[in-house]
Scaffold this active site. Structure first.
Site: not given
Ligand code: NDP
Ligand code: 8X3
Length: 252
Positions: A139, A152
């Site tokens: 991120s 985070y």
């Molecule tokens: P979502 O919340 O939409 O998706 C997160 C996914 O992670 C879900 O499928 C969830 O599935 C899974 N997950 C969470 N905890 C667990 C666990 N313990 N075991 C298995 N699966 C898990 O968020 P995003 O798609 O945005 O996030 C995906 C990645 O991108 C993350 O690593 C996040 O930090 C990163 N990210 C997101 C950004 C944003 O602005 N959205 C920007 C930068 C990075 P389930 O709950 O079914 O287990």
């Molecule tokens: C998720 C993006 O800007 O909320 O990693 O940290 S931000």
């Protein structure tokens, strides 16, 4: 035989869009997440196109992860691409007001969960050799500090450095490693971070143009399908309508 991608966090956001992107191009997909009904739904959607294996697992459970990887059916054994995407942010309040349990959950998921899956799949990826990839979802929060980012952002800094260090050790194996560092993207991320506050989540994305899950899925697919001699070390991706801000200063 189809190429095989294993995607963690496939039940939502980036992971689900990535599963669709790889399936659209004929890859077999192994989908990991905790929510069985979401996995079933995605399997029903994709299985007409490609072989789909779902594993309802928590990435924090190292024993379950290593057992599931060791027991992969033959048709899904030779994984070529690992997308370490499962992750979350909690506790948007200042560090001094955050619950210790939320810090632990972020570390256990974003750091320990990611290394659990990586450790279990490394022998397979090395056996796959040239063209194999580990794509870790970091991120911008791992590079740029912001209020409420505390643990985070620190977990995502770990993801970056772990990715780079893996590259050093995997030199000569053909396995590539990439840290993809997105900025603001509209997924369930903020709903999770605010513990289900739909209004706060909608408000964050309202009136601007955040990245969409498909934008990141496209970059992941691009990185994974480059010629085998090319390794993208890091891809930092922001919406055009997001940028950095000035330093904060405490004044009398
Ligand atoms: P979502 O919340 O939409 O998706 C997160 C996914 O992670 C879900 O499928 C969830 O599935 C899974 N997950 C969470 N905890 C667990 C666990 N313990 N075991 C298995 N699966 C898990 O968020 P995003 O798609 O945005 O996030 C995906 C990645 O991108 C993350 O690593 C996040 O930090 C990163 N990210 C997101 C950004 C944003 O602005 N959205 C920007 C930068 C990075 P389930 O709950 O079914 O287990
Ligand atoms: C998720 C993006 O800007 O909320 O990693 O940290 S931000």
């Amino acid at each position: 035989m189809n190429d095989i991608a294993l995607i963690t966090g496939a039940t939502s956001g980036f992971g689900r869009a990535t599963a669709r992107r790889f399936a659209d191009s004929g890859w077999s997909v192994i989908l990991i997440g905790r929510r069985q009904e979401r996995l079933d739904e995605l399997q029903r959607e994709l299985e007409d196109k490609v072989p789909v294996l779902t594993l309802a697992l928590d990435v924090r459970d190292d024993e379950a992860i290593s057992r599931a990887i060791a027991d992969l059916p033959d048709a899904f054994r030779q994984v070529k691409v690992l997308v370490n995407n499962a992750g979350l942010a909690l506790a948007p309040q200042p560090a001094q007001e955050a619950e210790l349990a939320d810090w632990h959950t972020m570390i256990d998921t974003n750091v320990t969960g990611l290394v659990n899956v990586t450790h279990a799949l490394l022998p397979t990826l090395i056996d796959t050799g040239a063209g194999a990839s580990i794509i870790n979802i970091g991120s911008v929060a791992g590079k740029f500090p912001y209020p409420g980012g505390h643990v985070y952002g620190a977990t995502k800094a770990f993801v970056q450095q772990f990715s780079y260090n893996l590259r050093c050790d995997l030199l000569g194996t053909g396995v590539r490693v990439t840290d993809i560092a997105p900025g603001m993207a509209e997924t369930e991320f903020t709903l999770v971070r605010t513990r289900g506050d739909k209004e706060a989540s909608d408000a964050l994305y309202r009136g601007t143009t955040p990245l969409q899950p498909e934008d990141i899925a496209e970059q992941i697919f691009y990185v994974a399908t480059l010629p085998a001699h090319i390794n993208i070390n890091q891809l930092e991706i922001m919406p055009t309508r997001q940028a950095w801000s000035k330093f904060a200063v405490d004044r009398d």
